[in-house]
Structure formats: C-alpha cells, structure tokens
Write a protein that holds these residues in place. Structure first.
Motif, PDB file in Angstrom:
ATOM      1  N   PHE A  16      -2.528  -1.785  12.598  1.00 39.59           N
ATOM      2  CA  PHE A  16      -2.416  -0.628  11.715  1.00 39.59           C
ATOM      3  C   PHE A  16      -0.998  -0.395  11.191  1.00 39.59           C
ATOM      4  N   GLY A  17      -0.098  -1.332  11.405  1.00 40.68           N
ATOM      5  CA  GLY A  17       1.298  -1.148  11.000  1.00 40.68           C
ATOM      6  C   GLY A  17       1.464  -0.908   9.512  1.00 40.68           C
ATOM      7  N   GLY A  18       0.762  -1.654   8.693  1.00 37.46           N
ATOM      8  CA  GLY A  18       0.863  -1.478   7.248  1.00 37.46           C
ATOM      9  C   GLY A  18       0.372  -0.119   6.805  1.00 37.46           C
ATOM     10  N   LEU A  19      -0.725   0.327   7.397  1.00 42.85           N
ATOM     11  CA  LEU A  19      -1.267   1.641   7.073  1.00 42.85           C
ATOM     12  C   LEU A  19      -0.302   2.740   7.502  1.00 42.85           C
ATOM     13  N   ILE A  20       0.248   2.619   8.706  1.00 39.44           N
ATOM     14  CA  ILE A  20       1.194   3.618   9.199  1.00 39.44           C
ATOM     15  C   ILE A  20       2.420   3.677   8.299  1.00 39.44           C
ATOM     16  N   MET A  21       2.949   2.528   7.904  1.00 36.28           N
ATOM     17  CA  MET A  21       4.135   2.510   7.050  1.00 36.28           C
ATOM     18  C   MET A  21       3.844   3.067   5.665  1.00 36.28           C
ATOM     19  N   SER A  22       2.674   2.805   5.128  1.00 34.68           N
ATOM     20  CA  SER A  22       2.361   3.346   3.805  1.00 34.68           C
ATOM     21  C   SER A  22       2.189   4.859   3.857  1.00 34.68           C
ATOM     22  N   VAL A  23       1.600   5.374   4.928  1.00 35.86           N
ATOM     23  CA  VAL A  23       1.463   6.825   5.074  1.00 35.86           C
ATOM     24  C   VAL A  23       2.834   7.467   5.250  1.00 35.86           C
ATOM     25  N   LEU A  24       3.685   6.873   6.081  1.00 30.26           N
ATOM     26  CA  LEU A  24       5.036   7.404   6.260  1.00 30.26           C
ATOM     27  C   LEU A  24       5.830   7.343   4.958  1.00 30.26           C
ATOM     28  N   GLY A  25       5.695   6.251   4.223  1.00 32.00           N
ATOM     29  CA  GLY A  25       6.373   6.145   2.936  1.00 32.00           C
ATOM     30  C   GLY A  25       5.905   7.193   1.955  1.00 32.00           C
ATOM     31  N   PHE A  26       4.608   7.470   1.941  1.00 33.68           N
ATOM     32  CA  PHE A  26       4.069   8.501   1.062  1.00 33.68           C
ATOM     33  C   PHE A  26       4.617   9.877   1.426  1.00 33.68           C
ATOM     34  N   VAL A  27       4.664  10.173   2.726  1.00 34.88           N
ATOM     35  CA  VAL A  27       5.165  11.478   3.177  1.00 34.88           C
ATOM     36  C   VAL A  27       6.643  11.642   2.835  1.00 34.88           C
ATOM     37  N   VAL A  28       7.445  10.602   3.067  1.00 33.73           N
ATOM     38  CA  VAL A  28       8.874  10.668   2.748  1.00 33.73           C
ATOM     39  C   VAL A  28       9.073  10.841   1.243  1.00 33.73           C
ATOM     40  N   THR A  29       8.320  10.114   0.438  1.00 35.57           N
ATOM     41  CA  THR A  29       8.413  10.251  -1.013  1.00 35.57           C
ATOM     42  C   THR A  29       8.017  11.646  -1.459  1.00 35.57           C
ATOM     43  N   LEU A  30       6.972  12.193  -0.863  1.00 37.05           N
ATOM     44  CA  LEU A  30       6.529  13.539  -1.209  1.00 37.05           C
ATOM     45  C   LEU A  30       7.592  14.580  -0.865  1.00 37.05           C
ATOM     46  N   ILE A  31       8.211  14.466   0.308  1.00 33.66           N
ATOM     47  CA  ILE A  31       9.263  15.394   0.704  1.00 33.66           C
ATOM     48  C   ILE A  31      10.461  15.269  -0.228  1.00 33.66           C
ATOM     49  N   PHE A  32      10.841  14.038  -0.568  1.00 35.82           N
ATOM     50  CA  PHE A  32      11.963  13.832  -1.473  1.00 35.82           C
ATOM     51  C   PHE A  32      11.697  14.448  -2.839  1.00 35.82           C
ATOM     52  N   LYS A  33      10.505  14.235  -3.368  1.00 28.00           N
ATOM     53  CA  LYS A  33      10.174  14.798  -4.681  1.00 28.00           C
ATOM     54  C   LYS A  33      10.141  16.320  -4.641  1.00 28.00           C
TER      55      LYS A  33
END
Length: 73
Positions: A27-44
């Motif tokens: 599940f590493g790819g899924l976890i990283m994509s979810v974390l990337g989405f959350v970080v991008t959302l917070i940044f925006k």
C-alpha cells in the motif's frame, strides 16, 4: 482478539518488522498519494489565505490613502 491468534507463537520481528514492511510494500503508493494530496491541499489553503489577506491589505491601503481626509483608517 483475532490478531493474537494470528501472531501467537511467531517471533517478535514478524509482528513489528515483517508485517509493516509488507503493508508498506503493498500500500506504499496509495499511502504516498494520499499524503501528497493532503500536503498539496494544505499548501493551497495556506496560499489562498495569504492571497486573500494580501488583497484585503492592498485594498484597505489604497482606499485609506484616497480617503485619508475622512480619517476612517
């Protein structure tokens, strides 16, 4: 609990090292994509707040300088 039945009798490193490594491998790819989405959302969201704050500051600055004789700013 079902977990105790599954891991009972196995060495400690299976529970604390091998299982998490397998979970990350699967599940590493899924976890990283979810974390990337959350970080991008917070940044925006922070960028939006900064831009709105800057816009309000600029608008108040220009409206106060044009109406400085009124003394409302």
């Amino acid at each position: 609990m079902a977990e105790k039945g599954i891991f009972e009798g196995l060495p400690w490193w299976v529970k604390w090292i091998a299982v998490p490594v397998l979970v990350l491998a699967v599940f590493g790819g899924l976890i990283m994509s979810v974390l990337g989405f959350v970080v991008t959302l917070i940044f925006k969201a922070l960028l939006l707040v900064a831009l709105i704050g800057g816009l309000i500051f600029v608008v108040k600055k220009f409206t106060s300088s044009s109406s400085s004789s009124k003394g409302d700013w």
